[in-house]
Write an enzyme that holds these catalytic residues in place. Structure first.
Site, PDB file in Angstrom:
ATOM      1  N   LEU A  58       1.110  -1.353  -0.123  1.00  0.00           N
ATOM      2  CA  LEU A  58      -0.339  -0.087  -0.017  1.00  0.00           C
ATOM      3  C   LEU A  58       0.888   1.154   0.117  1.00  0.00           C
ATOM      4  CD1 LEU A  58      -2.815   1.219   0.230  1.00  0.00           C
ATOM      5  CD2 LEU A  58      -2.709   0.555   2.738  1.00  0.00           C
ATOM      6  N   HIS A  59       0.868   2.057  -1.380  1.00  0.00           N
ATOM      7  CA  HIS A  59       1.692   3.009  -1.249  1.00  0.00           C
ATOM      8  C   HIS A  59       1.410   4.768  -1.990  1.00  0.00           C
ATOM      9  CE1 HIS A  59       2.716   1.613  -5.680  1.00  0.00           C
ATOM     10  NE2 HIS A  59       3.163   3.156  -5.232  1.00  0.00           N
ATOM     11  N   ARG A  60       0.031   4.210  -2.479  1.00  0.00           N
ATOM     12  CA  ARG A  60       0.241   4.941  -3.769  1.00  0.00           C
ATOM     13  C   ARG A  60      -0.433   6.345  -2.653  1.00  0.00           C
ATOM     14  NH1 ARG A  60      -0.439   4.419  -8.794  1.00  0.00           N
ATOM     15  NH2 ARG A  60      -0.544   2.200  -9.660  1.00  0.00           N
TER      16      ARG A  60
END
Length: 390
Positions: free
Chosen positions: A204-206
């Site tokens: 999860l990084h956006r």
């Protein structure tokens, strides 16, 4: 043929690796790293894992706003390109590094000649205009002399945008990279994964998922499922969690970012993968693991159509519902070879060699005439990428 390759982020290191190996067997390559990803776990570790030489130059741009980062990349790329005098410039994917390198190359004139520009992974579209990556990939495609497409779907997108004459279907280099890595990844599996078989792997990084505390907190609530979750924590996500005090539920094991081989091992052994990464969606498919996409859309529509990827958006309980769907989670369902046969890198090199020959012929001086030093129509996307019909 002298090729200047520009990379800057984890997905680009992975895509470039098989092409670099194939390209350097036959031609000369200079690799430039913009420094968009600069943490060792997100950068240097990947070059080690992928067993490719370190870049010839690291511009060390670092992080910043989209405008500031892209502008600084442009400023630092141009002198490197002028000094390197490449026959062509090769870019990958859809990051700010892709955009900056495409813009710099399209306006570059060296010794009266313009180097060609080729874009690997051309033609992907999410049709979400709010995604910076969507803008980056569209600009890169329209500037490129050669659009190297991974799928028939990507070729159709390029044709709809009037780019069919400079598009070529080569397959997906991620298949090449994944096949190579899967043969070397088994002993890289983190201990937490060995101790928790049947785990859910999460990335999860956006920005749209992690920059706003309310959104990130909601995703953490979604992770409270009846299964161990292994979460290699991206620096961006870690920063928001640290700043806001948001924590993960007890079933989530947070670990540091891992290298490429360890990531492939985690993917291969996972019960399922939940991600907002485009690359991890495809890696999940190649590993034969169901993928739950934590976004409202995907570029890899083929994975959804084949039943291996479910896009859950922001529907409450969507993650738990996907994990409970036996048909979706069935690992024995058909998995066609959507992305090629693992020989995309060789096709890319062959396509670049053919492009180089065409480009040399088109730019050969005719009598006293030669390519002018100034390129006045650079503001026009079409003029900046103008190439002879093929």
């Amino acid at each position: 043929m002298r090729v200047l390759t520009v990379v800057g982020a984890r997905p680009q290191f992975v895509k470039a690796a098989p092409v670099t190996r194939a390209l350097r067997e036959r031609q000369q390559e200079v690799m430039v790293h913009t420094g968009q990803h600069y943490d060792d776990a997100m950068s240097a570790a990947f070059f080690r894992d992928l067993q490719i030489p370190p870049p010839h130059a690291n511009l060390e741009v670092g992080s910043g706003t989209h405008a500031a980062m892209t502008a600084e990349m442009l400023r630092r790329l141009e002198p490197v390109m002028l000094k390197g005098k490449p026959d062509g410039v090769l870019v990958y994917g859809d990051t700010n590094s892709t955009l900056a390198a495409a813009l710099a190359a399209a306006k570059l004139v060296v010794d009266g000649r313009r180097p060609w520009l080729a874009h690997v992974e051309a033609g992907l579209r999410s049709f979400n205009p709010l995604m910076p990556e969507e803008r980056n990939r569209i600009v890169a495609d329209h500037l490129a002399d050669l659009c190297l497409a991974p799928t028939e779907t990507a070729m159709r997108h390029l044709a709809r945008e009037g780019l069919a004459d400079r598009a070529e279907l080569v397959g997906d280099v991620m298949v090449d990279a994944h096949l190579w890595a899967s043969q070397r990844a088994e002993d890289q599996l983190p201990e937490v994964a060995r101790a928790n078989p049947g785990y859910l792997l999460l990335t999860l990084h956006r920005a749209e998922n992690v920059d706003q505390p309310d959104t990130l907190a909601r995703w953490m609530q979604e992770l409270a499922v009846d299964r161990r979750v292994i979460f290699p924590l991206h620096p961006r996500t870690r920063q928001t969690m640290k700043r806001t005090g948001i924590s993960a539920p007890p079933n989530v094991a947070i670990i540091d970012p891992v290298g490429y081989l360890a990531m492939v091992a985690l993917e291969d052994h996972a019960h399922a993968i939940a991600t907002d990464s485009g690359g991890v969606q495809k890696e999940a498919y190649l590993s034969g693991v169901p993928c739950i996409t934590l976004r409202n859309e995907t570029e890899w529509t083929e994975t959804v159509e084949s039943g291996w990827n479910r896009v859950i958006g922001d529907v409450p309980g969507g993650l738990a519902a996907a994990l409970a769907d036996r048909a979706f989670m069935d690992p024995t369902k058909p998995r066609p070879a959507l992305y090629g046969d693992g020989h995309a890198a060789g096709r890319i090199v062959t396509a670049l060699e053919a492009l180089d020959a065409r480009h040399r012929a088109a730019q050969a001086p005719q009598g006293a005439e030669a390519l002018p030093q100034a390129s006045a129509p650079a503001a026009s996307v079409r003029a900046a990428s103008e190439a002879p019909a093929r």
